[in-house]
Design a protein around this motif. Structure first.
Motif, PDB file in Angstrom:
ATOM      1  N   GLY A  12      42.534  27.944  74.705  1.00  0.00           N
ATOM      2  CA  GLY A  12      41.978  28.716  75.811  1.00  0.00           C
ATOM      3  C   GLY A  12      42.815  29.920  76.206  1.00  0.00           C
ATOM      4  N   ARG A  13      43.823  30.232  75.400  1.00  0.00           N
ATOM      5  CA  ARG A  13      44.691  31.380  75.718  1.00  0.00           C
ATOM      6  C   ARG A  13      44.536  32.529  74.726  1.00  0.00           C
ATOM      7  N   GLY A  14      43.504  32.444  73.874  1.00  0.00           N
ATOM      8  CA  GLY A  14      43.252  33.558  72.967  1.00  0.00           C
ATOM      9  C   GLY A  14      43.874  33.425  71.585  1.00  0.00           C
ATOM     10  N   VAL A  15      44.480  32.269  71.287  1.00  0.00           N
ATOM     11  CA  VAL A  15      45.098  32.091  69.965  1.00  0.00           C
ATOM     12  C   VAL A  15      44.030  32.120  68.866  1.00  0.00           C
TER      13      VAL A  15
ATOM     14  N   GLU B 106      31.424  25.430  67.431  1.00  0.00           N
ATOM     15  CA  GLU B 106      30.367  26.448  67.335  1.00  0.00           C
ATOM     16  C   GLU B 106      30.440  27.503  68.440  1.00  0.00           C
ATOM     17  N   ARG B 107      30.621  27.043  69.680  1.00  0.00           N
ATOM     18  CA  ARG B 107      30.589  28.022  70.789  1.00  0.00           C
ATOM     19  C   ARG B 107      31.755  28.997  70.698  1.00  0.00           C
ATOM     20  N   PHE B 108      32.890  28.502  70.222  1.00  0.00           N
ATOM     21  CA  PHE B 108      34.032  29.407  69.997  1.00  0.00           C
ATOM     22  C   PHE B 108      33.666  30.479  68.974  1.00  0.00           C
ATOM     23  N   TYR B 109      33.144  30.047  67.825  1.00  0.00           N
ATOM     24  CA  TYR B 109      32.859  31.033  66.760  1.00  0.00           C
ATOM     25  C   TYR B 109      31.793  32.042  67.200  1.00  0.00           C
ATOM     26  N   LEU B 110      30.798  31.579  67.950  1.00  0.00           N
ATOM     27  CA  LEU B 110      29.771  32.527  68.422  1.00  0.00           C
ATOM     28  C   LEU B 110      30.387  33.488  69.444  1.00  0.00           C
ATOM     29  N   ARG B 111      31.257  32.970  70.258  1.00  0.00           N
ATOM     30  CA  ARG B 111      31.902  33.778  71.306  1.00  0.00           C
ATOM     31  C   ARG B 111      32.768  34.893  70.695  1.00  0.00           C
ATOM     32  N   VAL B 112      33.421  34.611  69.572  1.00  0.00           N
ATOM     33  CA  VAL B 112      34.293  35.635  68.975  1.00  0.00           C
ATOM     34  C   VAL B 112      33.531  36.521  67.986  1.00  0.00           C
ATOM     35  N   GLY B 113      32.206  36.371  67.922  1.00  0.00           N
ATOM     36  CA  GLY B 113      31.414  37.363  67.199  1.00  0.00           C
ATOM     37  C   GLY B 113      30.677  36.906  65.955  1.00  0.00           C
ATOM     38  N   PHE B 114      30.892  35.672  65.520  1.00  0.00           N
ATOM     39  CA  PHE B 114      30.158  35.206  64.332  1.00  0.00           C
ATOM     40  C   PHE B 114      28.676  35.015  64.672  1.00  0.00           C
TER      41      PHE B 114
END
Ligand SMILES: CC(C)(COP(=O)(O)OP(=O)(O)OC[C@H]1O[C@@H](n2cnc3c(N)ncnc32)[C@H](O)[C@@H]1OP(=O)(O)O)[C@@H](O)C(=O)NCCC(=O)NCCS
Length: 148
Positions: free
Chosen positions: A89-92, A124-132
């Motif tokens: 949750g810190r952008g790593v 999934e939500r992480f990958y969609l959030r970073v643009g995939f």
């Protein structure tokens, strides 16, 4: 303040990288880092890297650069991504994705891919959030694609 850097594996960061969850034997959406490092040892196209915050290991990412692979989804992209529990949750994760994207650009790729387990509590939500964007399915997993 975070001071993220992407570095190669070395004798100073190896134990920190292996200590990132999941441990061997635990069911998870990503393999233990020790498995990834072993796979990298026998896979010349693998590109394992450690994320440091200052001198502290906070993540591990492994890309694969294999432009001639017969499976298009395996030609270039993220193979593994593990973030230290306390650093989530810190952008790593976002930093690691951006670093792989930059490396892809340097290598002349137009896109990178990643496969993830579509489970509700998966990444999934992480990958969609970073643009995939979801672009298909392979071996029961969702394929995500990101333009570089
Ligand atoms: C998935 C994972 C890599 C995310 O790493 P992270 O460092 O916590 O993610 P970041 O802090 O960079 O988050 C980037 C964005 O995604 C969002 N995000 C991250 N995880 C999320 C989740 N589970 N659900 C919803 N959004 C999420 C963040 O809120 C952030 O959004 P913002 O930019 O709007 O603030 C990490 O949780 C992890 O190691 N999980 C276990 C292993 C795994 O599933 N790896 C991927 C398999 S290939």
């Amino acid at each position: 303040m975070s001071d993220f850097r992407l570095v190669e594996l070395d004798s100073d960061n190896l134990l920190g990288a292996i200590a990132i969850p999941p441990p061997v034997g635990e069911k998870a959406y990503v393999a233990p880092v020790v498995f990834s490092i072993a796979e990298a040892y026998v896979t010349p196209t693998a590109w394992p890297r450690v994320v440091l915050d200052g001198d502290e290991v906070v993540g591990f990412v492994m890309a694969n650069w294999d432009p001639d692979n017969e499976i298009e989804e395996f030609r270039g992209g993220i193979w593994r991504l593990n973030v230290v529990e306390a650093a989530k949750g810190r952008g790593v994760g976002r930093f690691a994705v951006e670093q792989v994207r930059e490396e892809a650009r340097r290598r002349g790729y137009e896109k990178i891919t990643v496969l993830w387990d579509p489970a509700e509590d998966g990444p999934e939500r992480f990958y969609l959030r970073v643009g995939f964007e979801k672009t298909g399915e392979l071996f029961g997993e969702t394929v995500g694609t990101l333009k570089v």
